[in-house]
Design a protein around this motif. Structure first.
Motif, short mmCIF file in Angstrom:
data_model
loop_
_atom_site.label_atom_id
_atom_site.label_comp_id
_atom_site.label_asym_id
_atom_site.label_seq_id
_atom_site.Cartn_x
_atom_site.Cartn_y
_atom_site.Cartn_z
N MET A 65 25.21 -17.77 -1.07
CA MET A 65 23.95 -16.74 -1.04
C MET A 65 23.61 -16.34 -2.55
SD MET A 65 22.81 -16.54 1.82
CE MET A 65 21.63 -15.48 1.26
N ILE A 66 24.35 -16.40 -3.53
CA ILE A 66 23.72 -15.98 -5.00
C ILE A 66 22.86 -16.83 -5.46
CG2 ILE A 66 24.69 -15.51 -7.43
CD1 ILE A 66 27.19 -14.18 -6.06
N PRO A 67 23.32 -18.48 -5.42
CA PRO A 67 22.21 -19.47 -5.74
C PRO A 67 20.94 -19.29 -4.91
CG PRO A 67 24.38 -20.32 -5.67
CD PRO A 67 24.73 -19.10 -5.03
N LEU A 68 21.23 -19.37 -3.60
CA LEU A 68 19.91 -19.25 -2.82
C LEU A 68 19.00 -17.99 -3.22
CD1 LEU A 68 21.06 -20.04 0.91
CD2 LEU A 68 19.35 -21.31 -0.55
N THR A 69 19.72 -17.14 -3.47
CA THR A 69 18.82 -15.50 -3.88
C THR A 69 18.11 -15.84 -5.13
OG1 THR A 69 20.43 -14.34 -2.53
CG2 THR A 69 19.01 -13.22 -4.16
N ALA A 70 18.96 -16.44 -6.26
CA ALA A 70 18.30 -16.64 -7.66
C ALA A 70 17.22 -17.63 -7.57
CB ALA A 70 19.29 -17.01 -8.35
N PHE A 71 17.49 -18.84 -6.75
CA PHE A 71 16.53 -19.74 -6.88
C PHE A 71 15.31 -19.63 -5.83
CE2 PHE A 71 19.95 -22.04 -8.90
CZ PHE A 71 19.43 -22.89 -9.85
N LEU A 72 15.68 -19.20 -4.69
CA LEU A 72 14.73 -19.14 -3.50
C LEU A 72 14.16 -17.72 -3.22
CD1 LEU A 72 12.94 -21.15 -1.81
CD2 LEU A 72 14.87 -21.23 0.02
N ILE A 73 15.22 -17.00 -2.48
CA ILE A 73 14.95 -15.75 -1.97
C ILE A 73 14.22 -14.77 -2.81
CG2 ILE A 73 15.52 -13.89 -0.48
CD1 ILE A 73 17.97 -15.71 0.57
N GLY A 74 14.84 -14.59 -3.94
CA GLY A 74 14.47 -13.62 -4.94
C GLY A 74 12.83 -13.79 -5.56
N PRO A 75 12.68 -15.07 -5.79
CA PRO A 75 11.03 -15.41 -6.01
C PRO A 75 10.17 -15.09 -4.74
CG PRO A 75 12.52 -17.07 -7.15
CD PRO A 75 13.26 -16.22 -6.13
N MET A 76 10.71 -15.61 -3.52
CA MET A 76 9.92 -15.51 -2.52
C MET A 76 9.77 -14.00 -2.06
SD MET A 76 11.16 -18.36 0.26
CE MET A 76 10.50 -17.55 1.72
N GLY A 77 10.65 -13.26 -2.25
CA GLY A 77 10.76 -11.84 -2.27
C GLY A 77 9.39 -11.21 -2.72
N ILE A 78 9.79 -11.62 -4.09
CA ILE A 78 8.64 -11.05 -5.10
C ILE A 78 7.30 -11.32 -4.77
CG2 ILE A 78 8.05 -10.96 -7.52
CD1 ILE A 78 10.77 -10.39 -8.19
N TRP A 79 6.83 -12.64 -4.44
CA TRP A 79 5.84 -13.26 -4.04
C TRP A 79 5.29 -12.31 -2.89
CZ3 TRP A 79 7.82 -18.74 -4.18
CH2 TRP A 79 7.90 -19.32 -5.52
N ALA A 80 6.21 -12.11 -1.89
CA ALA A 80 5.67 -11.40 -0.50
C ALA A 80 5.14 -10.18 -0.98
CB ALA A 80 6.79 -11.55 0.38
N VAL A 119 29.74 -7.48 0.37
CA VAL A 119 29.15 -8.79 0.06
C VAL A 119 27.75 -8.74 -0.29
CG1 VAL A 119 29.00 -11.16 0.86
CG2 VAL A 119 31.21 -9.93 1.37
N GLY A 120 27.23 -8.17 0.54
CA GLY A 120 25.57 -7.87 0.47
C GLY A 120 25.26 -7.27 -0.94
N ALA A 121 25.91 -6.17 -1.27
CA ALA A 121 25.68 -5.53 -2.42
C ALA A 121 26.14 -6.37 -3.66
CB ALA A 121 26.41 -4.21 -2.60
N THR A 122 27.09 -7.23 -3.40
CA THR A 122 27.48 -7.98 -4.55
C THR A 122 26.66 -9.11 -4.86
OG1 THR A 122 29.76 -7.72 -4.02
CG2 THR A 122 29.53 -9.73 -5.25
N VAL A 123 26.02 -9.74 -3.84
CA VAL A 123 24.93 -10.84 -4.02
C VAL A 123 23.91 -10.29 -4.77
CG1 VAL A 123 23.52 -12.43 -2.63
CG2 VAL A 123 25.76 -12.14 -1.94
N MET A 124 23.24 -9.05 -4.29
CA MET A 124 22.03 -8.51 -4.90
C MET A 124 22.42 -8.26 -6.34
SD MET A 124 18.84 -8.30 -4.12
CE MET A 124 18.15 -8.50 -5.48
N ALA A 125 23.77 -7.69 -6.67
CA ALA A 125 24.01 -7.29 -7.97
C ALA A 125 24.08 -8.38 -9.07
CB ALA A 125 25.38 -6.40 -7.97
N ALA A 126 24.37 -9.54 -8.40
CA ALA A 126 24.73 -10.66 -9.38
C ALA A 126 23.23 -11.11 -9.98
CB ALA A 126 25.17 -12.00 -8.61
N VAL A 127 22.08 -11.01 -9.38
CA VAL A 127 20.85 -11.04 -10.04
C VAL A 127 20.37 -10.02 -10.69
CG1 VAL A 127 20.26 -12.84 -8.48
CG2 VAL A 127 19.48 -10.90 -8.04
#
Length: 710
Positions: free
Chosen positions: A288-303, A195-203
């Motif tokens: 988690m896929i929408p949360l990653t795409a909208f929020l966590i992904g950009p936050m991770g890149i900013w951090a 599930v963790g791999a799938t969420v990350m692969a989606a983006v």
């Protein structure tokens, strides 16, 4: 000092951690055995540290316990897991309500348990990738060397299909690293890793990344004229979503999985167990896929970009300070496993800046570390320290060829307090040279070894810096010694005494030859070389021989011999011929393998059944005079979980030669893809005078196949 046999070391480690009943689980990484114990207080750290073959121990919170072995860790792990008492792989047990509550309270013990858990999360997310990261770095190194010699332009935009393909061999690891990290992180937090791999692969799908800079309806791209950068935003369900290429990012999966674990475990509490397999992954992905795409992904890149920018600022404004701090910091981070965040920043730098400026100064630390090991090696040769010479040789090879510092650290440096100050001088010298010469960069993530030198730019500056670090540490350790004068005098005296004792020891007399019945039709001569899996056939004078399962005088009349009978009928082969490295290496003692003619398995000796595997594939028998015999049916047949094995005995029962142990469906074993060879070994071979296998012939069940002398 006597070096223990592989079997002996495995048994001593097992006793040192409190026995198999105290082990919940056991895994290993590149250099360490990683135990999860039921009670960490039962581990005898002092006894384990004193074992030959153990470089050090690392107790941790939550009853976790690490034993540092070095490059031989995989073999030691296999030896432990192949001991009869570890056939179940550990002893998880049900807990009472009081025990569960006590365990929860215990998680908070220790002032820094939370910090330990945090870095364990980081380390275990990266540690399993050590091999592929090293492999990718070596592919890069080879390509860079070819570039340096003008064979190919490694950085050309119009490379041929051949070199584009070569690029894909190492880019596959770095680009898809977020998916791999997500898998490991999810596994660490005990949720479904897929599930963790799938969420990350989606983006990271072509559908998602293809929107960046495209004219897809709903996607707008703006360009910063000053910086020359562009930014794409997609409007999804009416909400703005920043588009990023997440290839090579590591902060994003680490942040995402931490939140995913809360969602996943929460959903498991909501849904009944019989529908969890469908709905828990479904809703986890939906959330988690929408949360990653909208929020966590950009936050991770900013951090990641923010941390990288901060270090880049220090590197740009105070390069000498930066170049000195990095190599002086690493010797204290690596032993604690705290270096992974900096490794993650290196990957972020390569992904965002196109190059990394941390690995160059870090190389000064690594080569200072290897130089200190080289100094120890020279001293061990000079003072004839055999054990230290072996340790230092292996550690130096792992460092110079693989860029791995743990064998040096745990095997040598942390054991002798005089090494670290001298190694730090080498770090300082190397870092200072990197800073004075203007810094060293690399466009690839590479383990800092001799083989990866070509990936650093400018290469000459890098070579000067790491050479200075290496030879400074080596010289300081060699001329100052890693032992005090008193310790050196004592060690040398012990060495001289041991060498003198060896010189005076009489050469062992050859074992007398004797004839043993091969079966009803022939006699086979067995001499002192029988234990080497040879088929002795030279005739010898007759001598009295015991029948299977009985004691009889040996040819010399001094002592007794015990003949072990064939547990199955078939062709007898030496252990060196079986396709199992543990048995072939005699880690479980000397013995024989038999290619079975049928599945009728009997007791080879009189004694007590100490172990009966639930899966029916293994039986341990101890005779009245303490000889321990293992009968192991097939190779890797434990994975069949008892299918095809009809066990006829139970542990604790007394057996005599010929008693039926099990009926095995050999056809089922072969159909499952496993070898049917039945192995019989003497587990405590090391404590016996000799164990002589008689191989190279066909035998009936019950025929003598091994002679044991106490």
């Amino acid at each position: 000092m006597n070096t223990p046999t592989p079997e002996g070391l495995a048994e001593k480690i097992l006793r040192g951690v409190g026995g198999p009943e105290n082990i919940e689980s056991l895994t290993h990484c590149a250099t360490r055995l990683r135990f999860q114990l039921h009670d960490g207080a039962k581990a005898d750290q002092a006894a384990l540290d004193a074992l030959d073959g153990v470089m050090g121990t690392v107790p941790q919170s939550g009853d976790r316990f690490q034993i540092v072995i070095g490059g031989a860790v995989a073999g030691v792990y296999s030896n432990i897991m192949n001991l009869p008492s570890m056939s179940g792989g550990g002893t998880p047990r049900p807990q009472s309500d009081a025990e569960v509550k006590a365990e929860i309270r215990a998680k908070g013990r220790g002032r820094f348990a939370w910090l330990d858990n945090f870095f364990e999360y980081l380390s275990d997310s990266f540690r399993p990738l050590l091999g592929v990261l090293l492999g990718a770095s070596l592919i890069i190194a080879i390509a860079s060397m070819l570039d340096a010699f003008g064979v190919v332009d490694f950085r050309a935009a119009d490379k041929s299909a051949t070199w584009v393909f070569v690029d894909s061999m190492w880019r596959s690891v770095l680009y898809f690293l977020p998916i791999m990290v997500a898998y490991n992180a999810a596994k660490k937090l005990k949720i479904d890793p897929w599930v963790g791999a799938t969420v990350m692969a989606a983006v990271m799908t072509p559908n998602f990344t293809g929107m960046i800079g495209s004219k897809t309806p709903g996607v707008t791209t703006t360009t910063n004229a000053t910086l020359g950068t562009s930014e794409s935003v997609a409007h999804v369900f009416g909400l703005p979503m920043q588009l990023n290429d997440y290839g090579g990012q590591v902060f994003v999966p680490l942040l995402m999985v931490a939140l995913l674990a809360l969602v996943y475990k929460g959903l498991k509490r909501i849904f009944p167990e019989n529908v969890q397999m469908v709905f828990v992954p479904f809703f986890s992905m939906l959330i988690m896929i929408p949360l990653t795409a909208f929020l966590i992904g950009p936050m991770g890149i900013w951090a990641g970009n923010g941390l990288g920018t901060g270090l880049s600022w220090l590197n740009g404004n105070a390069p000498i300070v930066f170049a000195i701090v990095i190599p002086l910091l690493y010797p204290f981070l690596v032993p604690l496993g705290l270096h992974w965040p900096l490794n993650a920043l290196m990957l972020v730098n390569i992904n965002t800046l196109g190059y990394d400026f941390i690995q160059g100064p870090m190389g000064a630390w690594n080569f200072a570390c290897f130089g200190a090991t080289a100094g120890v090696l020279l001293l061990s040769i000079r003072h004839r320290e055999r054990d230290m010479r072996q340790t230092a040789t292996g550690a130096l090879a792992a460092g110079l060829l693989g860029g791995i510092s743990e064998p040096s650290l745990y095997g040598i440096h942390l054991r002798f307090k005089r090494i670290y100050p001298r190694m730090l001088v080498g770090c300082l010298v190397g870092g200072l040279i990197v800073g004075i010469l203007g810094g060293v960069d690399t466009k690839a993530f590479a383990f800092t070894s001799v083989l990866t030198i070509p990936v650093f730019d400018p290469m000459i500056k890098y070579i000067v810096a790491i050479s200075a670090a290496f030879f400074t540490s080596m010289a300081l350790v060699y001329f100052a010694d890693y032992r005090t004068k008193e310790e050196r005098a004592q060690v040398n005296a012990e060495r001289d005494a041991a060498e003198a004792a060896d010189d005076k020891a009489p050469a062992p007399a050859p074992a007398p030859a004797e004839t043993v019945p091969a079966d009803d039709r022939e006699l086979v001569t067995v001499g002192a070389t029988a234990a080497a899996d040879t088929d002795a056939s030279a005739a010898a004078g007759p001598a009295p021989v015991a029948t299977a399962g009985t004691d009889a005088p040996t040819a010399t009349g001094t002592g007794k011999a015990l003949e072990l009978a064939a547990p199955v009928a078939g062709r007898v082969v030496g252990l060196g011929e079986v396709e199992d490295p543990v048995f072939a290496s005699r880690a479980l003692g000397e013995g024989v393998g038999i290619e079975p003619a049928d599945g009728h398995v009997v007791a080879p000796v009189d004694g007590e059944l100490i172990t009966v595997a639930e899966t029916g594939h293994a039986f341990g028998i101890r005779t009245t005079d303490g000889i321990e015999v293992l009968v192991h049916i097939g190779i890797d047949t434990v994975k069949m979980r008892g299918q095809g094995f009809d066990v006829r005995v139970e542990a604790g029962r007394k057996v005599t030669v010929g008693d039926l142990l099990a009926e095995v469906d050999l056809g089922a074993v072969r159909a499952a893809g496993y070898s049917t060879v039945t192995l019989m070994t003497v587990l405590n071979t090391a404590s016996l005078t000799s164990v002589e296998p008689h191989t190279g012939r066909d035998v009936a069940v019950g025929a003598p196949v091994v002679t044991v002398r106490r």
